[in-house]
Write a protein that holds these residues in place. Structure first.
Motif, short mmCIF file in Angstrom:
data_model
loop_
_atom_site.label_atom_id
_atom_site.label_comp_id
_atom_site.label_asym_id
_atom_site.label_seq_id
_atom_site.Cartn_x
_atom_site.Cartn_y
_atom_site.Cartn_z
N THR A 99 1.78 28.52 1.93
CA THR A 99 1.55 27.24 2.42
C THR A 99 0.29 26.55 1.63
OG1 THR A 99 2.33 27.85 4.72
CG2 THR A 99 1.35 25.72 4.41
N ILE A 100 -0.63 27.32 1.55
CA ILE A 100 -1.92 26.68 0.88
C ILE A 100 -1.74 26.42 -0.50
CG2 ILE A 100 -4.19 27.34 0.21
CD1 ILE A 100 -3.92 26.81 3.14
N GLU A 101 -1.04 27.37 -1.22
CA GLU A 101 -0.73 27.30 -2.71
C GLU A 101 0.16 25.96 -3.09
OE1 GLU A 101 0.92 31.04 -3.74
OE2 GLU A 101 -0.95 31.80 -4.28
N GLY A 102 1.03 25.73 -1.95
CA GLY A 102 2.00 24.60 -2.03
C GLY A 102 1.46 23.07 -1.58
N LEU A 108 -10.02 27.62 1.50
CA LEU A 108 -8.82 28.31 1.29
C LEU A 108 -7.88 28.48 0.01
CD1 LEU A 108 -7.52 27.70 5.03
CD2 LEU A 108 -8.36 29.98 4.25
N ALA A 109 -8.13 27.08 -0.37
CA ALA A 109 -7.49 26.86 -1.88
C ALA A 109 -7.87 27.50 -2.69
CB ALA A 109 -7.66 25.33 -2.15
N LEU A 110 -9.37 27.79 -2.78
CA LEU A 110 -10.14 28.79 -3.69
C LEU A 110 -9.52 30.24 -3.46
CD1 LEU A 110 -13.69 27.50 -3.69
CD2 LEU A 110 -11.99 27.10 -5.68
N LEU A 111 -9.47 30.64 -2.28
CA LEU A 111 -9.15 32.04 -2.01
C LEU A 111 -7.57 32.19 -2.49
CD1 LEU A 111 -10.52 32.51 1.71
CD2 LEU A 111 -11.20 33.99 -0.58
#
Length: 164
Positions: free
Chosen positions: A122-125, A95-98
């Motif tokens: 949320t993932i980006e943060g 998910l972080a890669l996406l």
């Protein structure tokens, strides 16, 4: 010439391919990735065993291609058992890669595709990138890990643990 698929349908820039025989899907997907340029692709398989076989086929047909596998949870929603921490770690890494747009080809399963994921913001943060030579204060790293679901332990034994 071998018939690779029964249907190839273009939906306003999105391509749907159906009824590709086992074994030919790796060949077809390698050709689609090559033809797509920088456009990311998602391939959904019926189960994890089929996904792993497809990834092996892709390594044969497109040796330079590095597909990313997004696994499904190993438990059902509302189970009393928590998911395996290694699967949680794998899912969050993908998910972080996406979120960063770093996945040219995503391989997943029907079950994983249908499972909810956190919002992109949320993932980006919740992502921390560190490289060799970077300096991060121990207090801010500990705070970041604790805020993002890691457990502080005396000895790290599994994904999701950290020790100071």
């Amino acid at each position: 010439m071998m018939k690779v698929a029964d249907r190839i349908i273009d939906h306003e820039g999105r391509l749907s391919v159906a009824n590709v025989p086992d074994g030919a899907d790796g060949y077809l997907l390698a050709a689609l990735v090559k033809a797509s340029g920088d456009s990311p692709l998602v391939f959904v398989t019926r189960d994890e065993a089929r996904a792993r076989t497809l990834i092996d086929a892709l390594h044969f047909f497109a040796p330079g291609l590095d597909p990313v596998f997004f696994p499904a949870w190993d438990c059902l929603p509302y189970d009393r058992v928590s998911p395996n921490p290694a699967i949680v770690a794998d899912r969050m890494a993908v998910l972080a890669l996406l979120a960063r747009g770093k996945v040219p080809l995503l391989i997943t399963t029907v079950n994983a595709f249908g499972q909810r994921v956190p919002m992109r913001d949320t993932i980006e943060g919740a992502a921390l990138t560190a490289k060799i030579g970077d300096q991060i204060s121990q207090a801010s790293l500990t705070e970041f890990l604790s805020a993002n679901g890691f457990q502080r332990v005396g000895t790290v034994l599994e994904p999701g643990d950290f020790a100071v």
